[in-house]
Design an enzyme around this catalytic site. Structure first.
Site, PDB file in Angstrom:
ATOM      1  N   GLU A  39       0.856  -1.210   0.000  1.00  0.00           N
ATOM      2  CA  GLU A  39       0.000   0.000   0.000  1.00  0.00           C
ATOM      3  C   GLU A  39       0.889   1.257   0.000  1.00  0.00           C
ATOM      4  OE1 GLU A  39      -2.111   0.146   3.724  1.00  0.00           O
ATOM      5  OE2 GLU A  39      -3.450   1.763   3.098  1.00  0.00           O
ATOM      6  N   LYS A 111      -9.532   2.464  -1.929  1.00  0.00           N
ATOM      7  CA  LYS A 111      -9.749   1.827  -0.621  1.00  0.00           C
ATOM      8  C   LYS A 111     -11.063   2.288   0.011  1.00  0.00           C
ATOM      9  CE  LYS A 111      -7.205   1.036   3.742  1.00  0.00           C
ATOM     10  NZ  LYS A 111      -5.937   1.291   4.442  1.00  0.00           N
ATOM     11  N   CYS A 144      -5.272  -3.148   2.367  1.00  0.00           N
ATOM     12  CA  CYS A 144      -5.032  -3.263   3.807  1.00  0.00           C
ATOM     13  C   CYS A 144      -6.312  -3.478   4.634  1.00  0.00           C
ATOM     14  CB  CYS A 144      -4.209  -2.079   4.286  1.00  0.00           C
ATOM     15  SG  CYS A 144      -3.248  -2.475   5.775  1.00  0.00           S
TER      16      CYS A 144
HETATM   17  C1  ACM Z   1      -4.039  -0.047   7.135  1.00  0.00           C
HETATM   18  O1  ACM Z   1      -5.162  -0.129   6.628  1.00  0.00           O
HETATM   19  N1  ACM Z   1      -3.043   0.542   6.529  1.00  0.00           N
HETATM   20  C2  ACM Z   1      -3.796  -0.625   8.464  1.00  0.00           C
END
Ligand code: ACM
Length: 271
Positions: A39, A111, A144
């Protein structure tokens, strides 16, 4: 069989040029069909102001995807990476995953489930959970913290995803790696978790990233795992079609046995 892998490394905050060259150097040494990177792997993670995010984020497609396209076209491979995206129309920034392949930039996933102070700087994603048929495999992307929400993975699995590509910057020790194993098992899919390692200390804050990137089989078996604190590129050969078999026993098919009519995914405090 196809070769899938992750590249776990420690990006240098704010130095996109150095981080991209690191990726290029690592990719130059291997033969791979689908490689997943962490990420926000071109910028680093621990932003301290919106100005900083605005400055480091980029349109997609843009300079970063162009740089990586030169590699994926030449090597005839696919890459999924996490990067900071700036939408030139809305001016919003997103924590995005990008799919780039033999024909160049292909798709973006933004995301959906932002973690902690990401909420200060990024807009929540507005792209659907979509499956992409690469010809060699059907893949879905999550970033993530998205993996804490089983509905996201389930949506992708029900839409036919065989491999989840999961760029990450995990920080909760011991948790994220377990969750991805369970998600792989409960959906009988492959999972490539590309996590970063190292420490970022900026603006009086400090984060330790947990490494231990992993590739998980539909059975939940670990096919590869990196150490917590070291750079590593690992590649394994898999047959993606294995993820189409949802049988757990001769009498249990994970998807056929579901009881959607009994599930209510809306929150209800009274019942
Ligand atoms: C995250 O979502 N970077 C923990």
């Amino acid at each position: 069989m196809i070769k899938i892998g992750f590249y776990q490394f420690c990006p240098t905050f704010g130095d996109k040029r150095a981080n991209l060259h690191k990726i290029a150097e690592a990719m130059g040494k291997v033969e791979v069909d689908l490689l997943v990177l962490p990420e926000l792997c071109t910028t680093g993670y621990l932003f301290t102001s919106q100005d900083e995010v605005n400055e480091l984020a980029e349109p997609i497609p843009g300079p970063t995807t162009l740089f990586l396209e030169n590699i994926t076209r030449r090597k005839h491979c696919w890459v999924v990476l996490g990067m900071a995206e700036r939408d030139e129309i809305s001016k919003k920034c997103y924590n995005s995953a990008v799919l780039i392949g033999p024909d160049g930039y292909t798709a973006t996933y933004r995301k959906a489930h932002l973690f902690f102070e990401e909420k200060l700087y990024f807009a929540p994603g507005d792209t659907p959970f979509r499956v992409y048929d690469l010809g060699i495999a059907k893949i879905g992307m999550l970033v993530c913290f998205d993996h804490f929400f089983p509905e996201a993975t389930r949506t992708l699995a029900l839409a036919g995803a065989q491999i989840i590509c999961h760029p990450s910057n995990l920080v909760l020790p011991g948790k994220g790696q377990q969750i991805t194993r369970v998600r792989a098992m409960e959906n009988r899919i492959f999972w490539v978790l590309a996590n970063r390692y190292g420490v970022e200390e900026r603006g009086g804050k400090k984060l330790l990233f947990t490494g231990e990137s992993q590739i998980v089989a539909p059975s939940g078996e670990l096919l590869a795992q990196a150490p917590p604190d070291r750079e590593m590129l690992q590649i394994v050969e898999v047959s993606p079609a294995q993820a189409d078999d949802k049988k757990v026993t001769a009498m249990n098919d994970l998807f056929a046995d579901r009881r959607p009519e009994m599930y209510n995914l809306m929150r209800s405090r009274d019942s």
